[in-house]
Design an enzyme around this catalytic site. Structure first.
Site, mmCIF file in Angstrom:
data_model
loop_
_atom_site.group_PDB
_atom_site.id
_atom_site.type_symbol
_atom_site.label_atom_id
_atom_site.label_comp_id
_atom_site.label_asym_id
_atom_site.label_seq_id
_atom_site.Cartn_x
_atom_site.Cartn_y
_atom_site.Cartn_z
ATOM 1 N N GLY A 9 0.806 -1.209 0.000
ATOM 2 C CA GLY A 9 0.000 0.000 0.000
ATOM 3 C C GLY A 9 0.840 1.261 0.000
ATOM 4 N N ASN A 10 0.175 2.390 0.229
ATOM 5 C CA ASN A 10 0.865 3.680 0.214
ATOM 6 C C ASN A 10 1.850 3.835 1.359
ATOM 7 O OD1 ASN A 10 -0.442 5.063 -2.073
ATOM 8 N ND2 ASN A 10 -2.304 4.860 -0.865
ATOM 9 N N LYS A 14 1.939 -5.199 3.666
ATOM 10 C CA LYS A 14 1.412 -6.254 4.529
ATOM 11 C C LYS A 14 1.466 -7.582 3.792
ATOM 12 C CE LYS A 14 -1.591 -3.160 4.691
ATOM 13 N NZ LYS A 14 -2.806 -2.333 4.701
ATOM 14 N N GLY A 95 -9.373 1.489 -7.082
ATOM 15 C CA GLY A 95 -8.251 0.990 -6.301
ATOM 16 C C GLY A 95 -8.364 -0.484 -5.967
ATOM 17 N N ASP A 97 -7.361 -1.932 -3.328
ATOM 18 C CA ASP A 97 -7.771 -2.136 -1.941
ATOM 19 C C ASP A 97 -9.281 -2.074 -1.789
ATOM 20 O OD1 ASP A 97 -7.674 0.533 -2.641
ATOM 21 O OD2 ASP A 97 -6.942 1.230 -0.694
ATOM 22 N N ARG A 98 -9.926 -1.223 -2.564
ATOM 23 C CA ARG A 98 -11.389 -1.140 -2.497
ATOM 24 C C ARG A 98 -12.026 -2.439 -2.992
ATOM 25 N NH1 ARG A 98 -13.228 4.108 -5.617
ATOM 26 N NH2 ARG A 98 -15.269 3.549 -4.738
ATOM 27 N N ASP A 118 -13.074 1.798 4.567
ATOM 28 C CA ASP A 118 -11.637 1.677 4.781
ATOM 29 C C ASP A 118 -11.134 3.031 5.258
ATOM 30 O OD1 ASP A 118 -8.892 1.281 4.739
ATOM 31 O OD2 ASP A 118 -8.915 0.134 2.884
#
Length: 251
Positions: A9-10, A14, A95, A97-98, A118
């Site tokens: 991620g930004n 992880k 995104g 992650d979404r 989120d």
């Protein structure tokens, strides 16, 4: 057999190992450490497949080296076959992650209309209907981004940190910033939940992200917090690829 799930991620990277649906190991790092990841793979010979989701520009030679140890290795994008349907016009800017959070929520809470929140660098709130359709949602600045913007785009406002005890009315500039930002996010989330609950009876709300626990302390509606929702979703996507026989890394 273990699945390797990587989410770059930004702010954090992880990495988790899953045995079917169960997470058995989790680590995180600030910077991409290729050798550490390879040591993790070689130290677990039962790892057979992996998935990488990244918003960072990683050198092709590094991801190619990962593919030497994983068969298959999937690079996650909206173009992969998914266990949900996407009803979103600009999929090229949707995104990872979404999508992953939506998949994670839907595959564990089937049969419910879902609002997935989120609370990370950005604050995203996405609706997934009970029939497994990602309908879209809202994107706004996260808590720390709001503090940073107030500091960077003014001459005199200090940069402050979130405070769980932010007052309703600030009596000095620091308190006023904390009250405005922290309480403003709570009001934003609460109002959006109320609006959707009027349209979707029985709506279930699931929250993830670094500020999730901070926000749930003040929100009025019951919310389920899953700090590993994105990783769980990526694992579900990986298992979906395996089940349908999808092809992996292609450079």
């Amino acid at each position: 057999m273990l699945n390797l799930v990587m989410d770059a991620g930004n702010t954090r990277i992880k990495i988790a190992l899953f045995e079917a649906h169960r997470m058995v190991e989790f680590i995180q790092m600030t910077d991409w450490d290729q050798e550490k990841i390879i040591r993790m793979i070689t130290g677990h010979p039962e790892i057979k497949s992996g998935i990488l989701s990244t918003v960072r520009n990683l050198p092709d030679d590094q991801t190619a080296r990962l593919a030497d140890h994983l068969d298959p290795l999937y690079h996650f994008s909206v173009n992969l076959p998914l266990p949900i349907r996407i009803n979103y016009q600009s999929t090229d800017t949707l995104g990872n992650d979404r999508i992953a959070a939506a998949v994670g929520a839907f595959t564990t809470q089937r049969g419910h209309d879902l609002l997935v929140i989120d609370a990370g660098t950005a604050l995203t709130m996405d609706l997934i209907t009970a029939d497994g359709v990602f309908q879209g949602g809202n994107i706004s600045p996260g808590i720390r981004m709001r503090f940073r913007a107030l500091h960077d785009f003014t001459n005199r406002l200090p940069l402050v940190e979130p405070d769980d005890s932010a007052p309703e009315v600030g009596h000095n500039t620091t308190e006023a910033l904390q009250a405005g930002v922290c309480n403003g996010v709570v009001y934003e989330v609460d109002n959006f939940i109320n609006s959707l609950k009027n349209k979707y009876n029985g709506l279930m709300v699931i929250m993830t992200g670094g500020d999730a626990f901070r926000l749930t302390k003040k929100l009025k509606k019951p919310i389920f917090v899953d700090p590993y929702l994105v990783l769980n979703g990526l694992n579900q996507i990986l298992m979906h690829q395996t089940a349908i026989g999808g092809s992996g890394y292609n450079g």
